[in-house]
Design a protein around this motif. Sequence first.
Motif, PDB file in Angstrom:
ATOM      1  N   PRO A  69       0.823  -1.212   0.000  1.00  0.00           N
ATOM      2  CA  PRO A  69       0.000   0.000   0.000  1.00  0.00           C
ATOM      3  C   PRO A  69       0.858   1.263   0.000  1.00  0.00           C
ATOM      4  O   PRO A  69       1.864   1.337   0.692  1.00  0.00           O
ATOM      5  N   TYR A  70       0.424   2.225  -0.804  1.00  0.00           N
ATOM      6  CA  TYR A  70       0.969   3.580  -0.733  1.00  0.00           C
ATOM      7  C   TYR A  70       0.041   4.329   0.202  1.00  0.00           C
ATOM      8  O   TYR A  70      -1.155   4.418  -0.051  1.00  0.00           O
ATOM      9  N   GLU A  71       0.547   4.841   1.303  1.00  0.00           N
ATOM     10  CA  GLU A  71      -0.283   5.415   2.357  1.00  0.00           C
ATOM     11  C   GLU A  71      -0.805   6.824   2.045  1.00  0.00           C
ATOM     12  O   GLU A  71      -1.476   7.416   2.876  1.00  0.00           O
ATOM     13  N   GLY A  72      -0.534   7.331   0.886  1.00  0.00           N
ATOM     14  CA  GLY A  72      -0.981   8.666   0.512  1.00  0.00           C
ATOM     15  C   GLY A  72      -2.203   8.634  -0.385  1.00  0.00           C
ATOM     16  O   GLY A  72      -2.932   7.654  -0.448  1.00  0.00           O
ATOM     17  N   ALA A  73      -2.412   9.736  -1.091  1.00  0.00           N
ATOM     18  CA  ALA A  73      -3.562   9.887  -1.979  1.00  0.00           C
ATOM     19  C   ALA A  73      -3.108   9.875  -3.427  1.00  0.00           C
ATOM     20  O   ALA A  73      -1.951  10.126  -3.732  1.00  0.00           O
ATOM     21  N   GLY A  74      -4.050   9.607  -4.306  1.00  0.00           N
ATOM     22  CA  GLY A  74      -3.786   9.637  -5.736  1.00  0.00           C
ATOM     23  C   GLY A  74      -4.201   8.341  -6.396  1.00  0.00           C
ATOM     24  O   GLY A  74      -4.361   7.309  -5.742  1.00  0.00           O
ATOM     25  N   HIS A  75      -4.399   8.390  -7.708  1.00  0.00           N
ATOM     26  CA  HIS A  75      -4.877   7.207  -8.418  1.00  0.00           C
ATOM     27  C   HIS A  75      -3.735   6.313  -8.883  1.00  0.00           C
ATOM     28  O   HIS A  75      -3.774   5.117  -8.701  1.00  0.00           O
ATOM     29  N   SER A  76      -2.705   6.855  -9.457  1.00  0.00           N
ATOM     30  CA  SER A  76      -1.594   6.001  -9.864  1.00  0.00           C
ATOM     31  C   SER A  76      -0.477   6.176  -8.854  1.00  0.00           C
ATOM     32  O   SER A  76      -0.307   7.241  -8.263  1.00  0.00           O
ATOM     33  N   VAL A  77       0.296   5.118  -8.596  1.00  0.00           N
ATOM     34  CA  VAL A  77       1.279   5.204  -7.523  1.00  0.00           C
ATOM     35  C   VAL A  77       2.728   5.100  -7.983  1.00  0.00           C
ATOM     36  O   VAL A  77       3.622   5.375  -7.189  1.00  0.00           O
ATOM     37  N   TYR A  78       2.985   4.712  -9.199  1.00  0.00           N
ATOM     38  CA  TYR A  78       4.372   4.455  -9.608  1.00  0.00           C
ATOM     39  C   TYR A  78       5.315   5.610  -9.277  1.00  0.00           C
ATOM     40  O   TYR A  78       6.318   5.417  -8.614  1.00  0.00           O
ATOM     41  N   GLY A  79       5.017   6.798  -9.682  1.00  0.00           N
ATOM     42  CA  GLY A  79       5.913   7.926  -9.464  1.00  0.00           C
ATOM     43  C   GLY A  79       5.639   8.734  -8.212  1.00  0.00           C
ATOM     44  O   GLY A  79       6.158   9.824  -8.056  1.00  0.00           O
ATOM     45  N   ARG A  80       4.832   8.239  -7.290  1.00  0.00           N
ATOM     46  CA  ARG A  80       4.468   9.010  -6.091  1.00  0.00           C
ATOM     47  C   ARG A  80       5.636   9.209  -5.140  1.00  0.00           C
ATOM     48  O   ARG A  80       5.719  10.211  -4.455  1.00  0.00           O
ATOM     49  N   SER A  81       6.519   8.223  -5.036  1.00  0.00           N
ATOM     50  CA  SER A  81       7.633   8.324  -4.096  1.00  0.00           C
ATOM     51  C   SER A  81       8.764   7.413  -4.556  1.00  0.00           C
ATOM     52  O   SER A  81       8.572   6.568  -5.433  1.00  0.00           O
ATOM     53  N   ASP A  82       9.925   7.577  -3.941  1.00  0.00           N
ATOM     54  CA  ASP A  82      11.038   6.669  -4.239  1.00  0.00           C
ATOM     55  C   ASP A  82      10.646   5.233  -3.899  1.00  0.00           C
ATOM     56  O   ASP A  82      11.013   4.297  -4.600  1.00  0.00           O
ATOM     57  N   CYS A  83       9.901   5.061  -2.822  1.00  0.00           N
ATOM     58  CA  CYS A  83       9.486   3.736  -2.374  1.00  0.00           C
ATOM     59  C   CYS A  83       8.646   3.027  -3.436  1.00  0.00           C
ATOM     60  O   CYS A  83       8.909   1.870  -3.771  1.00  0.00           O
ATOM     61  N   ARG A  85       8.289   3.787  -6.690  1.00  0.00           N
ATOM     62  CA  ARG A  85       9.052   3.646  -7.934  1.00  0.00           C
ATOM     63  C   ARG A  85      10.085   2.527  -7.810  1.00  0.00           C
ATOM     64  O   ARG A  85      10.221   1.681  -8.689  1.00  0.00           O
ATOM     65  N   ASP A  86      10.802   2.490  -6.684  1.00  0.00           N
ATOM     66  CA  ASP A  86      11.817   1.451  -6.483  1.00  0.00           C
ATOM     67  C   ASP A  86      11.186   0.059  -6.424  1.00  0.00           C
ATOM     68  O   ASP A  86      11.766  -0.909  -6.934  1.00  0.00           O
ATOM     69  N   ALA A  87      10.020  -0.062  -5.799  1.00  0.00           N
ATOM     70  CA  ALA A  87       9.357  -1.367  -5.705  1.00  0.00           C
ATOM     71  C   ALA A  87       9.023  -1.907  -7.086  1.00  0.00           C
ATOM     72  O   ALA A  87       9.250  -3.083  -7.383  1.00  0.00           O
ATOM     73  N   VAL A  88       8.491  -1.052  -7.957  1.00  0.00           N
ATOM     74  CA  VAL A  88       8.153  -1.484  -9.312  1.00  0.00           C
ATOM     75  C   VAL A  88       9.420  -1.763 -10.108  1.00  0.00           C
ATOM     76  O   VAL A  88       9.540  -2.811 -10.767  1.00  0.00           O
ATOM     77  N   ASP A  89      10.389  -0.862 -10.053  1.00  0.00           N
ATOM     78  CA  ASP A  89      11.633  -1.052 -10.798  1.00  0.00           C
ATOM     79  C   ASP A  89      12.368  -2.315 -10.348  1.00  0.00           C
ATOM     80  O   ASP A  89      12.890  -3.071 -11.176  1.00  0.00           O
ATOM     81  N   ASP A  90      12.421  -2.564  -9.041  1.00  0.00           N
ATOM     82  CA  ASP A  90      13.090  -3.762  -8.523  1.00  0.00           C
ATOM     83  C   ASP A  90      12.419  -5.034  -9.018  1.00  0.00           C
ATOM     84  O   ASP A  90      13.078  -6.032  -9.312  1.00  0.00           O
ATOM     85  N   TYR A  91      11.088  -4.997  -9.104  1.00  0.00           N
ATOM     86  CA  TYR A  91      10.371  -6.172  -9.609  1.00  0.00           C
ATOM     87  C   TYR A  91      10.653  -6.370 -11.098  1.00  0.00           C
ATOM     88  O   TYR A  91      10.943  -7.483 -11.541  1.00  0.00           O
ATOM     89  N   LEU A  92      10.578  -5.291 -11.864  1.00  0.00           N
ATOM     90  CA  LEU A  92      10.751  -5.414 -13.311  1.00  0.00           C
ATOM     91  C   LEU A  92      12.185  -5.768 -13.718  1.00  0.00           C
ATOM     92  O   LEU A  92      12.387  -6.440 -14.725  1.00  0.00           O
ATOM     93  N   THR A  93      13.164  -5.341 -12.953  1.00  0.00           N
ATOM     94  CA  THR A  93      14.551  -5.591 -13.333  1.00  0.00           C
ATOM     95  C   THR A  93      15.165  -6.809 -12.641  1.00  0.00           C
ATOM     96  O   THR A  93      16.084  -7.424 -13.182  1.00  0.00           O
ATOM     97  N   GLU A  94      14.663  -7.151 -11.429  1.00  0.00           N
ATOM     98  CA  GLU A  94      15.293  -8.233 -10.667  1.00  0.00           C
ATOM     99  C   GLU A  94      14.304  -9.248 -10.092  1.00  0.00           C
ATOM    100  O   GLU A  94      14.707 -10.148  -9.355  1.00  0.00           O
ATOM    101  N   LEU A  95      13.020  -9.093 -10.401  1.00  0.00           N
ATOM    102  CA  LEU A  95      11.956  -9.937  -9.838  1.00  0.00           C
ATOM    103  C   LEU A  95      11.978  -9.942  -8.311  1.00  0.00           C
ATOM    104  O   LEU A  95      11.575 -10.896  -7.666  1.00  0.00           O
ATOM    105  N   ARG A  96      12.438  -8.841  -7.722  1.00  0.00           N
ATOM    106  CA  ARG A  96      12.451  -8.703  -6.262  1.00  0.00           C
ATOM    107  C   ARG A  96      11.105  -8.129  -5.825  1.00  0.00           C
ATOM    108  O   ARG A  96      10.644  -7.133  -6.361  1.00  0.00           O
ATOM    109  N   ILE A  97      10.498  -8.774  -4.855  1.00  0.00           N
ATOM    110  CA  ILE A  97       9.190  -8.320  -4.375  1.00  0.00           C
ATOM    111  C   ILE A  97       9.337  -7.660  -3.007  1.00  0.00           C
ATOM    112  O   ILE A  97      10.292  -7.929  -2.280  1.00  0.00           O
ATOM    113  N   PRO A  98       8.398  -6.783  -2.643  1.00  0.00           N
ATOM    114  CA  PRO A  98       8.442  -6.135  -1.330  1.00  0.00           C
ATOM    115  C   PRO A  98       8.249  -7.166  -0.218  1.00  0.00           C
ATOM    116  O   PRO A  98       7.643  -8.214  -0.426  1.00  0.00           O
TER     117      PRO A  98
END
Length: 110
Positions: A69-83, A85-98
Motif C-alpha cells: 500500500p501507498y499510504e498517501g492519496a492519488g490514483h496512480s502510484v508508480y511515481g508518487r515516491s522513491d518507495c 518507484r523502487d518497488a516497481v523497478d526492482d520487480y521489473l529488473t530483478e523480480l524482487r518483491i516487497p
Amino acid sequence: MRAAPHMRGASRGGRLHRPARRGEQPAAQSAHHRGARIPMLHSRHDPANHFSWAANMHRQTRGTTVPLPYEGAGHSVYGRSDCTRDAVDDYLTELRIPSPGSSCAPAATN
C-alpha cells in the motif's frame, strides 16, 4: 471536503467514476501461481478505486500477489515516491518483491 474527505483536490476522478455502491465488490479474479509473485501497489486514498477493492483482489490472489500500500492519496502510484518507484523497478529488473506487510509512506506532496 466533508462529502469526500479523501479526494484531496483530485481534478477528474470524482467526475469520471461513479462511487461504489454499498456492498459492491469487483468481479472475482484468479491468478495462477507460476513461480514469481507479483507486487500489488495501490493508494490508500485512491479517488477512483477504494482501497477495499485492492484488499479484496489480494484475498482472491493471495498465492500470487504481495500487497504494497501507498499510504498517501492519488490514483496512480508508480511515481508518487522513491518507495513506490523502487518497488516497481526492482520487480521489473530483478523480480524482487516487497517484504510482506511493508508499505510506502505518503510523499511530502501528492
